[in-house]
Design an enzyme around this catalytic site. Structure first.
Site, mmCIF file in Angstrom:
data_model
loop_
_atom_site.group_PDB
_atom_site.id
_atom_site.type_symbol
_atom_site.label_atom_id
_atom_site.label_comp_id
_atom_site.label_asym_id
_atom_site.label_seq_id
_atom_site.Cartn_x
_atom_site.Cartn_y
_atom_site.Cartn_z
ATOM 1 N N VAL A 1 3.827 1.288 2.423
ATOM 2 C CA VAL A 1 3.774 0.221 3.417
ATOM 3 C C VAL A 1 4.234 -1.081 2.770
ATOM 4 O O VAL A 1 3.764 -1.450 1.689
ATOM 5 C CB VAL A 1 2.351 0.049 3.982
ATOM 6 C CG1 VAL A 1 2.327 -1.035 5.048
ATOM 7 C CG2 VAL A 1 1.855 1.371 4.564
ATOM 8 N N ASP B 1 -8.720 11.309 9.525
ATOM 9 C CA ASP B 1 -8.648 10.760 8.155
ATOM 10 C C ASP B 1 -9.264 9.365 8.107
ATOM 11 O O ASP B 1 -8.673 8.438 7.559
ATOM 12 C CB ASP B 1 -7.199 10.722 7.680
ATOM 13 C CG ASP B 1 -7.090 10.610 6.160
ATOM 14 O OD1 ASP B 1 -8.078 10.947 5.475
ATOM 15 O OD2 ASP B 1 -6.037 10.192 5.663
ATOM 16 N N GLY C 1 3.903 8.122 2.606
ATOM 17 C CA GLY C 1 4.801 6.987 2.600
ATOM 18 C C GLY C 1 4.198 5.750 1.979
ATOM 19 O O GLY C 1 3.078 5.764 1.475
ATOM 20 N N GLY D 1 0.819 -1.200 0.000
ATOM 21 C CA GLY D 1 0.000 0.000 0.000
ATOM 22 C C GLY D 1 0.852 1.248 0.000
ATOM 23 O O GLY D 1 2.051 1.212 0.260
ATOM 24 N N SER D 2 0.225 2.365 -0.335
ATOM 25 C CA SER D 2 0.922 3.649 -0.317
ATOM 26 C C SER D 2 -0.078 4.738 -0.002
ATOM 27 O O SER D 2 -1.280 4.580 -0.219
ATOM 28 C CB SER D 2 1.605 3.914 -1.666
ATOM 29 O OG SER D 2 0.654 3.938 -2.709
#
Length: 970
Positions: free
Chosen positions: A681, A802, A679, A674-675
């Protein structure tokens, strides 16, 4: 900069299948029916079920997405678009995530006129059989995963008027046979891997209105007569290629041209006269080698006076010389952008430029401009970005610049400006970035600078001649990330209020005359990574609490008059991260500093200034104990809980970059899971613990990344809940390229994010990613429980800021865990009531999930989290993202669900939640309907526009648990 205009071409088409066994029951042309049924078989994934009408209950000409001719009942159009359930004729939804290869069977639909399969996940090569569709007029295959060459048979379809294949992986050349397509009006092949020269026959297509070939590998030059026959051309975008040579002078023949984008190429020479392009609104020539650094390079600007629709003039990063002509002030009244930075323009800024009163962006930096900043710049009432840096400007800052109340960013650094900074800059209440460095400004820093509470990115006044003190009002800049006032003549003490700048990451006071002690409040800047206090007159000891600044990686206090013991922890443990030279009375510290040991009396003297404070603190504590034994018991329990949580957070020691690099096989893309904004992951295996972990690597080049890292650490440090992601350890080190490296290590969640389950991608073919109502209800309860804990169960309330499906992870048992606290904020408590309190940091959030008040610069709050939760609930019930195309203006997800809540509930539900058979158990169907009604009611109550009217998480969790109990009863 490329202009991705596909307005005349892009259509969005989505295919779904049908069982072949139904073909014999359908009236009409059997050839077309069989072709459509075979096409259905080629689709391996249809997550939205957009072809549910393809069945024996209706004539195939009435199937969704199909238009037949009246006389022969033959298929003429195939444009499968998922539409809104109301006002079907007005809206379509791209990206239906259909997966499969190109349906060769469609070649049998010989009457087909329109074939549109855009914005899916179709793959493989486009077959040669497509050339049998001799009557095809519009072919749109853009935004898929097609590879290989464009089949040559396409060039034989002489009836084609629209050919759109952009955003794929096509390669090879465009052959001369394209000239056979005499009816072609739109040709879009941008964002592929096509190469070679553009064929000359392309320039003979007199009906061509739009040509978009940007971001490929085309080379060669454009013929001088290129535009002689392209008399219908309206938009051309060929940027991002290796095309070179001059701009054809025949461009003056393209009188209908509206957009001309050749950015990021290698064009050279003089820009021809463009005065005949009266409809031109976008001109982008950036990042080429146009001009020859001569006096006549900018003469073409005068010809643009006739372009009365011009909105954007982008000429940056070329080789333009000469002076700015006065005619630049006679351009279109529609003009909003002038970008001429990184050229060789000299002379003064003409006063006439201020006639362009609708300018939003004016960028003239990195040229050789001289003279004054025109006082008439005050006319730019709509200006948001003004950049005049790296020139040779002189004089004062005009007081009239205070009229630019919409400014977001201003850069006038590295000039020769002088005088005082005018107090009128206090009118820039929307400003995020201010850079006045590298000039000769004098006088005191106006206190109005510190009234700019919106400043969050940068305040740079370094390398000037400013004097006076640093006002105590500096503490009002609570959102500021960078403050640089180095190399001035500032004096006096550093105010204690500096500790209120809680978002500060970079603080540079080097090269001034500050005196007194380093304020102890510096230790309150928890996110500080760079601190430079060198070359001042500071005295006293280094505050011991500074060693608690866990993110501080650079500290320079050299050449002051500091004394006493150097701390041993934090940044002080690494001798290469600090500089203390020129302070002869410092002692102690780590061995690598080579300082003398501290005598006992020196150590006592260094702590003497804290004695009075310690006595006061002891007295206060004693008074509190005497006042209430209950408070003592409460504090004792809280301390015990905090210690326990701290121990659990630090159950693993901080890992090294080397270990993380090894565990992810060098951060291989095969381990990327993931991103996000700050950043990426990766999945890794920690051999020392014999377990898989998720490693979030912070992209420190992104603005705000340090702040995000700090916020996440602060939020996760003292919290623990079964529905919150568990942090294992972290890494703050240097990578193999000697660059700063930061990462967080979490428990690995095998089932990934909720986003993947709600909206599975085309690549997921090994299992069926669907969630039944029971699973969705459990996830909703889990997320609500996590938010309830953050809002009411922590020592200090936390706002996540978020919440969205991407930030909800699922473990082996499909238990939900809220993650990504990079934007989280701690709330202040006033009178013990956090409900109406908000953080001091303004935050916008993720579009679609962030509440409307955040878009009006309101501060974050618990009610903001509640809104995001409500949208997430509605998304889980309907299967629709809040950012879809159908949700525009006032028609958002909340209003969409609210309109159908009473009468059309089944129509808006995610189809996977509906009973699979009409005769399914009546009791279950009733409970399902009640559960969905309850979820939607809660989702709507949480996502109302007014924050004060939303439910709180305590009520939400209570009602959700009641809903769950009723639904799961047997």
């Amino acid at each position: 900069m490329f202009f991705p205009s596909m307005r005349l071409l892009f259509f969005y088409v989505f295919f779904v299948g049908l069982k072949p066994s139904l073909a014999t029951n359908i009236l009409g042309n059997e050839t077309d029916v069989i072709a459509l049924l075979r096409f259905k078989e080629s689709i391996s994934n249809d997550p939205y079920g957009v072809l549910s009408s393809w069945n024996a209950s209706s004539h195939f000409c009435n199937w969704h997405g199909i238009t037949c001719s009246i006389k022969h009942q033959r298929v003429q159009q195939l444009s499968l678009q998922q539409c809104r359930l109301f006002r079907l004729q007005q809206l379509y939804l791209p990206d239906n995530k259909l997966t499969g290869e190109f349906p060769v069977s469609l070649a049998n639909c010989s009457e087909l006129r329109l074939l549109n399969m855009s914005s899916n996940n179709l793959y493989g090569q486009i077959p040669m059989e497509i050339g049998t569709l001799k009557k095809l007029e519009k072919l749109s295959l853009n935004k898929n995963n097609y590879s290989g060459e464009i089949p040559s048979s396409i060039w034989n379809i002489s009836s084609l008027s629209i050919l759109s294949m952009g955003y794929n992986y096509l390669e090879g050349k465009i052959p001369e046979e394209i000239g056979k397509l005499k009816s072609l009006s739109g040709f879009a092949i941008g964002a592929n891997k096509l190469s070679g020269e553009l064929p000359s026959s392309l320039y003979n297509l007199s009906l061509l209105a739009l040509f978009y070939a940007a971001e490929n590998q085309f080379h060669g030059s454009l013929p001088s007569n290129m535009f002689s026959n392209l008399i219908s051309l309206q938009e051309i975008g060929i940027g991002g290629n290796q095309i070179s040579g001059p701009i054809p002078t025949s461009i003056s023949n393209a009188s209908s041209l509206q957009l001309f984008d050749i950015g990021y190429c290698s064009f050279v020479g003089k820009v021809p006269n463009l005065g005949n392009l009266k409809d031109l609104y976008w001109l982008n020539l950036n990042y080429n080698n146009l001009g020859s650094n001569s006096a006549l390079d900018l003469d073409f600007i005068t010809s643009l006076i006739n372009c009365t629709e011009l909105e954007s003039l982008v000429l940056c990063s070329n080789n333009f010389g000469g002076v700015l002509p006065n005619s630049i002030g006679n351009l279109s009244t529609q003009l909003t952008e002038i970008s001429l930075d990184f050229n060789h323009i000299h002379g003064t800024i003409p006063e006439t430029i201020c006639n362009n009163i609708n300018l939003i962006t004016l960028n003239l930096e990195y040229n050789h401009l001289t003279g004054f900043v025109p006082n008439s710049f005050g006319k730019f009432q709509k200006m948001q970005l003004l950049s005049l840096g790296a020139n040779h400007l002189i004089g004062d800052i005009p007081f009239s610049l205070g009229n630019l109340t919409q400014l977001v960013e201003i850069r006038i650094s590295n000039n020769m400006l002088h005088g005082k900074i005018p107090p009128s800059i206090g009118n820039w209440q929307n400003l995020l970035y201010l850079d006045f460095s590298g000039n000769n400004f004098s006088g005191a820093i106006p206190v109005e600078v510190f009234s700019l509470s919106s400043l969050s990115t940068n305040l740079n006044l370094s390398h000037n001649s400013l004097n006076g003190t640093l006002p105590v009002e500096v503490g009002a800049l609570g959102n500021l990330g960078t403050l640089d006032i180095s190399n001035n003549y500032l004096s006096g003490q550093i105010p204690m209020t500096i500790g209120k700048c809680t978002s500060m990451e970079y603080l540079n006071l080097h090269g001034n005359s500050f005196s007194g002690m380093i304020p102890s409040s510096v230790a309150s800047l928890k996110g500080l990574s760079h601190l430079d206090l060198s070359q001042n007159n500071l005295s006293g000891s280094i505050p011991t609490d500074m060693q608690r600044l866990s993110f501080l990686t650079y500290l320079n206090v050299s050449f002051n008059m500091l004394e006493g013991k150097v701390p041993l922890e934090g940044v002080f443990k690494n001798a290469t991260s600090i500089s203390i030279v020129g302070n002869n009375k410092l002692c102690g510290g780590v061995l690598q500093l080579h300082l003398a040991p501290c005598p006992a009396n020196v150590m006592a003297r260094s702590n003497h200034h804290n004695l009075k404070l310690a006595i006061i603190i002891i007295c206060v504590v004693v008074c509190l104990i005497l006042l209430s034994i209950v408070v003592v018991v409460f504090l004792s329990k809280k301390k015990k809980r905090t210690s326990s949580l701290t121990a659990s957070t630090n159950q693993y020691s901080m890992v090294s970059y080397q270990i993380l690099h090894h565990s992810t096989e060098g951060f291989s893309t095969s381990n990327l899971i993931g991103s996000g904004s700050f950043g990426s992951v990766y999945k890794g295996f920690l051999e020392s613990e014999h377990k898989f972990v998720a490693i979030k690597v912070i992209n420190l080049r992104m603005s705000g990344a340090h702040k995000s890292f700090i916020a996440e650490c602060n939020a996760l440090k003292f919290i623990r809940h079964r529905n919150l992601v568990k942090i294992l350890t972290c890494c703050s080190s240097i990578d193999y390229s000697s660059q700063e490296f930061k990462a967080l290590v979490f428990e690995y969640m095998p089932n990934g994010s909720l986003e993947k389950w709600l909206h599975p991608s085309a690549e997921i073919t090994d299992r069926l990613y669907t969630l039944d109502l029971t699973q969705r209800l459990n996830i909703v309860v889990d997320v609500a429980s996590a938010l309830h804990y953050l809002h009411y169960g922590c020592e200090q309330p936390i706002v996540h800021c978020d919440l969205k499906p991407e930030n909800v992870l699922l473990d082996d048992d499909m238990v939900a865990h809220v993650t990504d606290f990079g934007l989280a904020r701690l709330l202040s408590m006033t009178n013990g009531d956090p409900h109406n309190q908000s953080s001091t940091t303004v935050f916008k959030g993720t579009i679609g999930y962030a509440p409307p008040e955040y878009g009006m610069s309101c501060e974050v709050s618990m009610q903001g989290d509640v809104y995001s939760f409500g949208i997430l609930v509605l998304e889980m019930v309907t299967g629709r993202r809040p950012m879809e195309e159908m949700f525009k203006d006032d028609n958002n997800l909340h209003n969409y669900v609210k309109m159908a809540y009473s009468n059309n509930l089944l129509e808006i539900m995610d189809s996977t939640l509906l009973p699979k058979q009409i005769g399914e158990e009546e009791n279950y169907t009733k409970k399902l309907t009640m559960c969905v009604f309850s979820l939607i009611r809660i989702g709507l109550a949480c996502s109302v526009e007014s924050p004060n009217e939303r439910m709180n998480m305590a009520d939400v969790t209570r009602e959700l648990n009641l809903t769950k109990d009723v639904f799961l009863q047997h």
